[in-house]
Design a protein around this motif. Structure first.
Motif, short mmCIF file in Angstrom:
data_model
loop_
_atom_site.label_atom_id
_atom_site.label_comp_id
_atom_site.label_asym_id
_atom_site.label_seq_id
_atom_site.Cartn_x
_atom_site.Cartn_y
_atom_site.Cartn_z
N SER A 70 0.83 -1.19 0.00
CA SER A 70 0.00 0.00 0.00
C SER A 70 0.87 1.25 0.00
O SER A 70 0.45 2.31 -0.45
N LEU A 71 2.10 1.13 0.45
CA LEU A 71 3.04 2.25 0.42
C LEU A 71 3.47 2.55 -1.01
O LEU A 71 3.53 3.70 -1.42
N GLN A 72 3.74 1.50 -1.80
CA GLN A 72 4.12 1.67 -3.20
C GLN A 72 2.98 2.25 -4.03
O GLN A 72 3.20 3.05 -4.93
N LEU A 73 1.76 1.83 -3.72
CA LEU A 73 0.60 2.27 -4.50
C LEU A 73 0.15 3.67 -4.12
O LEU A 73 -0.75 4.21 -4.77
N LYS A 74 0.76 4.24 -3.08
CA LYS A 74 0.46 5.61 -2.64
C LYS A 74 -1.02 5.81 -2.38
O LYS A 74 -1.65 6.75 -2.86
N LEU A 75 -1.58 4.90 -1.58
CA LEU A 75 -3.00 5.00 -1.23
C LEU A 75 -3.17 5.99 -0.08
O LEU A 75 -2.27 6.19 0.73
N ASP A 76 -4.34 6.63 -0.03
CA ASP A 76 -4.60 7.59 1.03
C ASP A 76 -4.53 6.94 2.41
O ASP A 76 -3.90 7.45 3.32
N LYS A 77 -5.18 5.81 2.55
CA LYS A 77 -5.15 5.07 3.81
C LYS A 77 -4.74 3.65 3.48
O LYS A 77 -5.46 2.94 2.78
N GLY A 78 -3.60 3.24 3.96
CA GLY A 78 -3.06 1.93 3.61
C GLY A 78 -3.41 0.84 4.58
O GLY A 78 -2.95 -0.29 4.45
N SER A 79 -4.24 1.14 5.59
CA SER A 79 -4.50 0.15 6.62
C SER A 79 -5.97 -0.25 6.67
O SER A 79 -6.49 -0.54 7.74
N ASN A 80 -6.64 -0.26 5.52
CA ASN A 80 -8.03 -0.70 5.53
C ASN A 80 -8.22 -1.83 4.52
O ASN A 80 -7.30 -2.20 3.79
N VAL A 81 -9.41 -2.38 4.47
CA VAL A 81 -9.70 -3.53 3.63
C VAL A 81 -9.59 -3.16 2.15
O VAL A 81 -9.12 -3.96 1.34
N GLU A 82 -9.99 -1.96 1.79
CA GLU A 82 -9.91 -1.54 0.39
C GLU A 82 -8.46 -1.48 -0.08
O GLU A 82 -8.14 -1.86 -1.21
N ALA A 83 -7.56 -1.01 0.77
CA ALA A 83 -6.13 -0.99 0.43
C ALA A 83 -5.60 -2.40 0.26
O ALA A 83 -4.80 -2.68 -0.64
N ALA A 84 -6.03 -3.31 1.13
CA ALA A 84 -5.59 -4.70 1.03
C ALA A 84 -6.06 -5.33 -0.27
O ALA A 84 -5.32 -6.08 -0.91
N LYS A 85 -7.28 -5.01 -0.69
CA LYS A 85 -7.78 -5.53 -1.97
C LYS A 85 -6.96 -5.00 -3.13
O LYS A 85 -6.63 -5.73 -4.07
N ALA A 86 -6.62 -3.72 -3.08
CA ALA A 86 -5.81 -3.12 -4.15
C ALA A 86 -4.43 -3.76 -4.21
O ALA A 86 -3.92 -4.04 -5.31
N VAL A 87 -3.83 -4.03 -3.06
CA VAL A 87 -2.51 -4.67 -3.03
C VAL A 87 -2.61 -6.10 -3.55
O VAL A 87 -1.75 -6.57 -4.29
N GLY A 88 -3.68 -6.82 -3.20
CA GLY A 88 -3.89 -8.18 -3.69
C GLY A 88 -4.02 -8.23 -5.21
O GLY A 88 -3.42 -9.08 -5.87
#
Length: 118
Positions: A58-76
């Motif tokens: 989530s750090l590489q993807l520069k997401l606004d909030k990297g600690s939620n389920v939506e960020a985990a889905k994006a990383v997956g």
């Protein structure tokens, strides 16, 4: 007096127990997940050679909030697309000592939907 182990120590003990059985080979590398308080990280590792083949966070993807389920889905989804680009179809899943729930489960489900087999 009974003392309670820290939750980080308990996670490390669970991870060591999991790693006794989960081993990534060249044919089926290991998809390892690390979940911190602010971000989530995933990497595909060949344990035979000791190399990281692909990774995403989530750090590489520069997401606004990297600690939620939506960020985990994006990383997956991202780690699955990078793995498919590298010619990896099947992996073994290493949840890193965390419970298969929440962000860890969301990352796994998104990687499955994006085409990884495990």
């Amino acid at each position: 007096m009974i003392t309670k182990k820290s939750s980080k120590k308990q996670t490390q003990v669970r991870h060591a127990r999991i790693r006794k059985q989960v081993f990534g080979s060249t044919e089926r590398p290991r998809l390892a997940v690390y979940r911190s308080g602010q971000h989530i990280y995933a990497q595909v590792i060949d344990d035979v050679q000791g190399n990281t083949l692909v990774s995403a966070s989530s750090l590489q993807l520069k997401l606004d909030k990297g600690s939620n389920v939506e960020a985990a889905k994006a990383v997956g989804r991202e780690v699955a697309s990078r793995a498919k680009g590298a010619g990896i179809e099947a992996v073994v899943y290493d949840r890193g000592g965390n419970l298969y729930h929440g962000r860890v489960a969301a990352l796994a489900e998104a990687a499955r939907e994006a085409g990884l087999n495990f």
